[in-house]
Motif scaffolding. Structure first.
Motif, mmCIF file in Angstrom:
data_model
loop_
_atom_site.group_PDB
_atom_site.id
_atom_site.type_symbol
_atom_site.label_atom_id
_atom_site.label_comp_id
_atom_site.label_asym_id
_atom_site.label_seq_id
_atom_site.Cartn_x
_atom_site.Cartn_y
_atom_site.Cartn_z
ATOM 1 N N ILE A 4 123.896 56.162 2.275
ATOM 2 C CA ILE A 4 124.561 57.003 1.273
ATOM 3 C C ILE A 4 123.772 58.298 1.131
ATOM 4 C CG2 ILE A 4 125.043 57.289 -1.200
ATOM 5 C CD1 ILE A 4 125.731 54.377 -1.371
ATOM 6 N N TYR A 6 123.791 61.621 -1.428
ATOM 7 C CA TYR A 6 124.370 62.136 -2.668
ATOM 8 C C TYR A 6 123.674 63.420 -3.084
ATOM 9 C CZ TYR A 6 120.378 60.583 -5.457
ATOM 10 O OH TYR A 6 119.118 60.429 -5.981
ATOM 11 N N ASP A 58 123.359 50.095 -2.989
ATOM 12 C CA ASP A 58 124.300 50.202 -4.117
ATOM 13 C C ASP A 58 123.583 50.048 -5.463
ATOM 14 O OD1 ASP A 58 126.673 50.769 -2.757
ATOM 15 O OD2 ASP A 58 127.143 48.652 -2.452
ATOM 16 N N MET A 61 121.810 53.296 -6.205
ATOM 17 C CA MET A 61 122.792 54.318 -6.598
ATOM 18 C C MET A 61 123.273 54.097 -8.021
ATOM 19 S SD MET A 61 123.218 56.840 -4.689
ATOM 20 C CE MET A 61 124.513 57.478 -5.746
ATOM 21 N N GLU A 65 123.094 56.898 -10.948
ATOM 22 C CA GLU A 65 124.269 57.317 -11.713
ATOM 23 C C GLU A 65 124.098 57.084 -13.211
ATOM 24 O OE1 GLU A 65 127.135 55.084 -9.474
ATOM 25 O OE2 GLU A 65 127.585 56.812 -8.180
ATOM 26 N N VAL A 73 126.355 63.648 -10.384
ATOM 27 C CA VAL A 73 126.047 62.853 -9.191
ATOM 28 C C VAL A 73 127.305 62.770 -8.330
ATOM 29 C CG1 VAL A 73 125.313 60.604 -8.311
ATOM 30 C CG2 VAL A 73 124.277 61.522 -10.407
ATOM 31 N N VAL A 75 128.533 61.489 -4.518
ATOM 32 C CA VAL A 75 128.292 60.864 -3.214
ATOM 33 C C VAL A 75 129.103 61.644 -2.191
ATOM 34 C CG1 VAL A 75 128.578 58.777 -1.818
ATOM 35 C CG2 VAL A 75 127.813 58.599 -4.194
ATOM 36 N N ARG A 78 129.137 58.138 2.590
ATOM 37 C CA ARG A 78 128.870 56.710 2.490
ATOM 38 C C ARG A 78 129.375 56.105 3.785
ATOM 39 N NH1 ARG A 78 128.526 52.608 -1.704
ATOM 40 N NH2 ARG A 78 129.175 50.616 -0.792
#
Length: 138
Positions: A4, A6, A58, A61, A65, A73, A75, A78
């Motif tokens: 990911i 971001y 995850d 993340m 967040e 934020v 993304v 992914r």
């Protein structure tokens, strides 16, 4: 394995001490859950790539967040990946001159070149995000 990337903005500028604390915490946490990646910060803006087991990435993340120090934020990428792009990277932080940086063991000129040893073109979107970030901080 999940990767990911971001973008986010700090609610307030982060001090060197705050960045160092973030790195201390992240190094320990990331190592225990087998997450690697890289983080760039400049002028109150972050770009980070996290890579590792899906559940671990995850979970990190979700914390980002929910972190009240971040806003916006987003993304931007992914994807499931077979190989890590930042497998040998260890986060570090220190404000130094360009000459001093070249003397640091493990120094990479990534911010100038955008080159990562072993990176292939299939990951070009992530590299584009990092390149744009580098160009904006100059």
């Amino acid at each position: 394995m999940l990767s990911i990337t971001y973008l986010s903005s700090a609610v307030e500028q982060w001090s060197d001490d705050e960045l160092e604390e973030l790195l201390r915490h992240a190094r320990g946490t990331n190592a225990t859950v087998e997450v690697t990646g890289m983080l760039l910060y400049s002028g109150g803006n972050f770009i980070q790539t996290l890579e590792g087991p899906d559940e671990a990435v995850d979970a990190i993340m979700a914390k980002v967040e929910d972190d009240s120090r971040h806003q916006g934020v987003l993304v931007v990428r992914r994807e499931e990946v077979a190989d890590r792009l930042f497998s040998g990277w260890s986060m570090g932080f220190r404000r130094v001159s360009p000459g001093e940086a070249e003397e640091i063991p493990g120094f990479t000129d990534y911010l100038d070149t955008g080159t990562i040893e072993g990176a292939d073109t299939r990951r070009h979107a992530v590299m584009t995000f990092h390149r744009v970030f580098r160009e904006r901080i100059r």
